[in-house]
Design an enzyme around this catalytic site. Sequence first.
Site, PDB file in Angstrom:
ATOM      1  CD  GLU A  79      -2.687   1.003   2.648  1.00 20.90           C
ATOM      2  OE1 GLU A  79      -3.647   1.778   2.795  1.00 20.90           O
ATOM      3  OE2 GLU A  79      -2.387   0.135   3.496  1.00 20.90           O
ATOM      4  CE  LYS A  92      -7.223   1.005   3.545  1.00 15.46           C
ATOM      5  NZ  LYS A  92      -6.025   1.542   4.256  1.00 15.46           N
ATOM      6  CB  CYS A  99      -4.421  -2.208   4.250  1.00 19.57           C
ATOM      7  SG  CYS A  99      -3.547  -2.372   5.845  1.00 19.57           S
ATOM      8  CB  SER A 113      -0.106  -3.889   8.289  1.00 21.38           C
ATOM      9  OG  SER A 113      -0.534  -4.334   9.564  1.00 21.38           O
ATOM     10  CB  SER A 138      23.570   8.351  32.983  1.00 22.25           C
ATOM     11  OG  SER A 138      22.747   7.199  32.781  1.00 22.25           O
ATOM     12  N   GLY A 139      25.732   5.760  32.498  1.00 21.82           N
ATOM     13  CA  GLY A 139      26.054   4.495  33.141  1.00 21.82           C
ATOM     14  C   GLY A 139      24.827   3.696  33.512  1.00 21.82           C
ATOM     15  N   GLY A 140      23.631   4.277  33.298  1.00 20.79           N
ATOM     16  CA  GLY A 140      22.385   3.592  33.610  1.00 20.79           C
ATOM     17  C   GLY A 140      21.897   2.725  32.473  1.00 20.79           C
ATOM     18  CG  ASN A 156      13.848  19.713  37.393  1.00 18.34           C
ATOM     19  OD1 ASN A 156      14.078  18.502  37.455  1.00 18.34           O
ATOM     20  ND2 ASN A 156      12.662  20.227  37.631  1.00 18.34           N
ATOM     21  CD  GLU A 208      13.076   7.134  33.002  1.00 16.59           C
ATOM     22  OE1 GLU A 208      13.957   6.627  33.720  1.00 16.59           O
ATOM     23  OE2 GLU A 208      13.314   7.740  31.938  1.00 16.59           O
TER      24      GLU A 208
END
Length: 582
Positions: A44, A128, A164, A191, A332-334, A407, A436
């Site tokens: 499509e 369609k 589709c 899709s 950050s090592g995370g 922050n 998060e």
Amino acid sequence: MPRLRLALAQTNPIVGDLGGNSAEIVAAVRRARDAGADLVAFGEMALSGYPIEDLAGRPSFLAACRRRAAGLAKELDEAGLGDVVVVVGHPDGPFEPRRFTTSNAPTAIAQNVASVMQNGEIKARYAKHHLPNYSVFDEYRIFIAGDELLVLRMRGVDVALIICEDLWQDGGPVNRVASADAGLLLVINASPYERDKNEVRLPLVTRRARENDTMVAYVNIVGGQDDLLFDGDSVVVDRTGAIVARAPQFVPHLLVVDIDPEAATLTDLPENVARIELALPATGSESGDLKPLAADIAVVPDELEQVWNALVLGLGDYVRKNGFGSVILGLSGGIDSAVCAVLAADAIGAKKVFGVSMPSKWSSGHSRSDADDLAERVGLDFSTQAIATLVDPIEEQLKLDGVAAENLQARIRGIILMGLSNQSGHLVLTTGNKSELAVGYSTIYGDSVGGFAPLKDVPKMLVWELARWRNSFAARRGETPPIPENSISKPPSAELRPDQTDQDSLPEYDVLDALLEQYINGGLGRDELVEYGFDAAVVDRIIGLVDHSEWKRRQSAIGTKISRTAFGRDRRLPITYHPTDI
């Protein structure tokens, strides 16, 4: 019994790149013709790319697509490929605007069509019928629906053609396939990939085959387009629903298969069915003189490998299609930044990935050493930009403390990454995960800065699963596992104050992710979540955080969608929202 050699071409188009997409189509038809194919089908909107969104309302774009489709038919003929029947999806128009019955306001001027090309001409077009208007789709707003089923008669076989959503919805063209007595139902698709979609998509294909007593060939596009990811996974099933051929996921592929549909016998057409006859040259496929093809049935990877491959392709295509030569991200090592870095290395090569460690006075020693370890394992460019000397004077001048001071650290890091991006042309990756993002645990204009968010639709628990899978995958191949074990095992922390961990203010991530799954994907309300088994106080806190963080999510970078309900175009909620008794 009649025999056809069918080719399904899952290509990776770019929206608007009519020349490049056409070249990919011509190359695929040439390979298919060399393999003896009689009929080649593309996905499509393979000519224009998908989704085209409000480009469907731009007459100049539609006219260019129509010209390019006609030019493609001639180009195929001039290349000596004109005798092959080629089915290509594209937008068509502009037409007279469709008008809503309740108003005089002009609306859609385009159709979503499949053009049938042969001998330098467009022999027929199918429009369609069912235009989806849910999740990421708004086709009802931008397209005019068709109302006929198209049947192609070739070499004594009737091939019904649909697009589709027409396969997904009962009624309309799919219900006419049986009455049209088609031996093959050909479905062209765009899709998008979602986790577990194969649990509904393949069963749908097999069910339609059994319902209509016909073979079904399903061809899908592949590749990333903004936040959407198309996985290919084209398939052919016989009348019983058994798989005859299957293309691999996440890569362009030409699937060529010999099929034996039932011969056409119907002379009188049912209502709303159009049929054209197409002559095919003698290639040996009709008589069986061609050497039979070996079965081409790709093995579907396990779920974690599928998700990893989806994220790699989505990120890689965003980088390539938007002209970036490299990416940059904070290390950050995370776990989140580690997984993002490895995804980027897999997507575009480690030498094009630039990681920056930005320690503050609160950063632990292991954060720095884990980031350095990751960079060495992966082979990416790694540098350090300490932020304390940048943070201290601003903090002092503005008399910041508490969350404002925390922050500020994140915002200084954002300034560093964007400055390096501007200087060197890197795409900044923001590394936050879906958990998060859901609860607003990111600093706006800080760690949320970036042009692409690889983990935007990946919950925290899945991030850990993917990290373990990627390390195990490397070990099985005799390679060094790319993600340090300490990044996986240590408690997650933003390290914006002494001894901080995420669980200071959030439930354990397995509880959080389960609650978010039911609230965001499941649509459960507060009382339903409590009845489901979640603690009432936890429910109240988390859904409050989710609802009040919508303003942040509206400003966040896009990222590859892998779930039924990602944060983006398929979840549109008000920012100003005061829920009462909900």
